[in-house]
Write a protein that holds these residues in place. Structure first.
Motif, PDB file in Angstrom:
ATOM      1  N   ILE A   1      86.059 -37.753 -10.160  1.00  0.00           N
ATOM      2  CA  ILE A   1      85.335 -36.500  -9.905  1.00  0.00           C
ATOM      3  C   ILE A   1      84.040 -36.747  -9.143  1.00  0.00           C
ATOM      4  O   ILE A   1      83.283 -35.824  -8.871  1.00  0.00           O
ATOM      5  CB  ILE A   1      85.043 -35.753 -11.222  1.00  0.00           C
ATOM      6  N   LYS A   2      83.783 -38.055  -8.828  1.00  0.00           N
ATOM      7  CA  LYS A   2      82.615 -38.455  -8.053  1.00  0.00           C
ATOM      8  C   LYS A   2      81.327 -37.887  -8.650  1.00  0.00           C
ATOM      9  O   LYS A   2      80.519 -37.243  -7.969  1.00  0.00           O
ATOM     10  CB  LYS A   2      82.765 -38.012  -6.594  1.00  0.00           C
ATOM     11  N   THR A   3      81.161 -38.167  -9.944  1.00  0.00           N
ATOM     12  CA  THR A   3      80.033 -37.600 -10.670  1.00  0.00           C
ATOM     13  C   THR A   3      79.461 -38.602 -11.674  1.00  0.00           C
ATOM     14  O   THR A   3      80.223 -39.271 -12.383  1.00  0.00           O
ATOM     15  CB  THR A   3      80.479 -36.333 -11.453  1.00  0.00           C
ATOM     16  N   PRO A   4      78.121 -38.714 -11.741  1.00  0.00           N
ATOM     17  CA  PRO A   4      77.498 -39.531 -12.791  1.00  0.00           C
ATOM     18  C   PRO A   4      77.787 -38.888 -14.148  1.00  0.00           C
ATOM     19  O   PRO A   4      77.921 -37.656 -14.253  1.00  0.00           O
ATOM     20  CB  PRO A   4      76.000 -39.466 -12.460  1.00  0.00           C
ATOM     21  N   LEU A   5      77.880 -39.708 -15.182  1.00  0.00           N
ATOM     22  CA  LEU A   5      78.173 -39.202 -16.521  1.00  0.00           C
ATOM     23  C   LEU A   5      77.047 -39.553 -17.480  1.00  0.00           C
ATOM     24  O   LEU A   5      76.601 -40.697 -17.517  1.00  0.00           O
ATOM     25  CB  LEU A   5      79.485 -39.804 -17.048  1.00  0.00           C
ATOM     26  N   LYS A   6      76.610 -38.571 -18.227  1.00  0.00           N
ATOM     27  CA  LYS A   6      75.681 -38.846 -19.317  1.00  0.00           C
ATOM     28  C   LYS A   6      76.492 -39.412 -20.480  1.00  0.00           C
ATOM     29  O   LYS A   6      77.722 -39.310 -20.503  1.00  0.00           O
ATOM     30  CB  LYS A   6      74.973 -37.558 -19.746  1.00  0.00           C
ATOM     31  N   SER A   7      75.814 -39.987 -21.457  1.00  0.00           N
ATOM     32  CA  SER A   7      76.530 -40.547 -22.606  1.00  0.00           C
ATOM     33  C   SER A   7      77.429 -39.500 -23.258  1.00  0.00           C
ATOM     34  O   SER A   7      78.564 -39.780 -23.638  1.00  0.00           O
ATOM     35  CB  SER A   7      75.535 -41.099 -23.632  1.00  0.00           C
ATOM     36  N   GLY A   8      76.917 -38.287 -23.358  1.00  0.00           N
ATOM     37  CA  GLY A   8      77.687 -37.220 -23.994  1.00  0.00           C
ATOM     38  C   GLY A   8      78.865 -36.732 -23.179  1.00  0.00           C
ATOM     39  O   GLY A   8      79.720 -36.002 -23.683  1.00  0.00           O
ATOM     40  N   ASP A   9      78.916 -37.124 -21.875  1.00  0.00           N
ATOM     41  CA  ASP A   9      80.028 -36.725 -21.007  1.00  0.00           C
ATOM     42  C   ASP A   9      81.213 -37.680 -21.118  1.00  0.00           C
ATOM     43  O   ASP A   9      82.316 -37.369 -20.629  1.00  0.00           O
ATOM     44  CB  ASP A   9      79.580 -36.688 -19.545  1.00  0.00           C
ATOM     45  N   LEU A  10      81.010 -38.850 -21.691  1.00  0.00           N
ATOM     46  CA  LEU A  10      82.080 -39.839 -21.814  1.00  0.00           C
ATOM     47  C   LEU A  10      83.231 -39.259 -22.637  1.00  0.00           C
ATOM     48  O   LEU A  10      83.010 -38.479 -23.566  1.00  0.00           O
ATOM     49  CB  LEU A  10      81.557 -41.109 -22.475  1.00  0.00           C
ATOM     50  N   ARG A  11      84.462 -39.647 -22.301  1.00  0.00           N
ATOM     51  CA  ARG A  11      85.624 -39.100 -22.989  1.00  0.00           C
ATOM     52  C   ARG A  11      86.344 -40.182 -23.788  1.00  0.00           C
ATOM     53  O   ARG A  11      86.555 -41.285 -23.301  1.00  0.00           O
ATOM     54  CB  ARG A  11      86.594 -38.472 -21.987  1.00  0.00           C
ATOM     55  N   VAL A  12      86.716 -39.822 -24.991  1.00  0.00           N
ATOM     56  CA  VAL A  12      87.474 -40.722 -25.863  1.00  0.00           C
ATOM     57  C   VAL A  12      88.957 -40.650 -25.532  1.00  0.00           C
ATOM     58  O   VAL A  12      89.691 -41.623 -25.671  1.00  0.00           O
ATOM     59  CB  VAL A  12      87.238 -40.362 -27.345  1.00  0.00           C
ATOM     60  N   ASP A  13      89.403 -39.485 -25.083  1.00  0.00           N
ATOM     61  CA  ASP A  13      90.814 -39.285 -24.745  1.00  0.00           C
ATOM     62  C   ASP A  13      90.884 -38.344 -23.553  1.00  0.00           C
ATOM     63  O   ASP A  13      90.772 -37.132 -23.699  1.00  0.00           O
ATOM     64  CB  ASP A  13      91.558 -38.695 -25.944  1.00  0.00           C
TER      65      ASP A  13
END
Length: 204
Positions: free
Chosen positions: A181-193
């Motif tokens: 998605i060509k986007t920086p991720l915050k910690s809360g944006d990380l996905r477990v699944d």
């Protein structure tokens, strides 16, 4: 003299990692207690509840005994027993694959969906407790837990998880970054699944 046990109070008093492990063990107990309470109330086993919840939310191509066994790190025989019991309770049916008659997908019937929506609430007390923390603290906790999960996967303790750290689209560019998605991720944006997960080639 052998290594002192992680579960020794004396060891925990002097060792932060032992305290972390002991804390995780207590949390697993809470999860187990909540699951058993729900299971007892509805005449199901804990794994049957987990199977129902999985089938309620995941796409058809993943609703197989093989996928369930990998997801829950259990044998196919254990999952098959749980599925057979749920069939007998008239909560689900098997449908043969259109491309492989030896393979079946699992489908919840109306009664199965209704009971699944009830029993998945067992996790609500944990959800509510986590939500007491700030979004920033929740994100940091998520990142730390995912690191633990990733390391356990690397050690072969648990199967590959469909989360950012295993994914070919994940990289680090002054922080977490998704190239899909060509986007920086915050910690809360990380996905477990993640539904767009693709295993990194060197880990395949």
């Amino acid at each position: 003299m052998g290594k002192v046990s992680t579960f020794s109070p004396a060891q925990q008093a002097e060792n932060t990692s032992s305290k972390v492990v002991a804390s995780l063990e207590r949390l697993s107990e809470a999860f187990r207690v909540l699951l058993w309470q729900e299971a007892t109330q509805y005449g199901l086993s804990p794994i049957q509840i987990q199977v129902l919840t999985f089938l309620l939310h995941y796409p058809e191509e993943k609703r197989t005994v093989t996928s369930l066994a990998l997801y829950f790190n259990m044998t196919k025989a254990t999952i098959s027993d749980a599925v057979k019991s749920l069939e007998q309770k008239s909560y689900l049916v098997r449908k043969a694959s259109t491309t492989d008659t030896r393979s079946h997908t699992l489908h919840l019937v109306k009664e199965g969906k209704a009971i699944a929506k009830k029993v998945e609430r067992f996790a609500n007390p944990l959800q509510e407790t986590v939500e007491m923390s700030s979004p920033k603290d929740q994100g940091l906790l998520l990142e730390q837990l995912m690191q633990l999960i990733y390391q356990l996967n690397q050690q072969g303790v648990i199967s590959t998880q469909h989360m950012c750290f295993n994914c070919q689209f994940y990289t680090v560019k002054k922080g977490h970054y998704c190239t899909l998605i060509k986007t920086p991720l915050k910690s809360g944006d990380l996905r477990v699944d993640c539904q767009q997960f693709e295993l990194r080639e060197e880990e395949a």
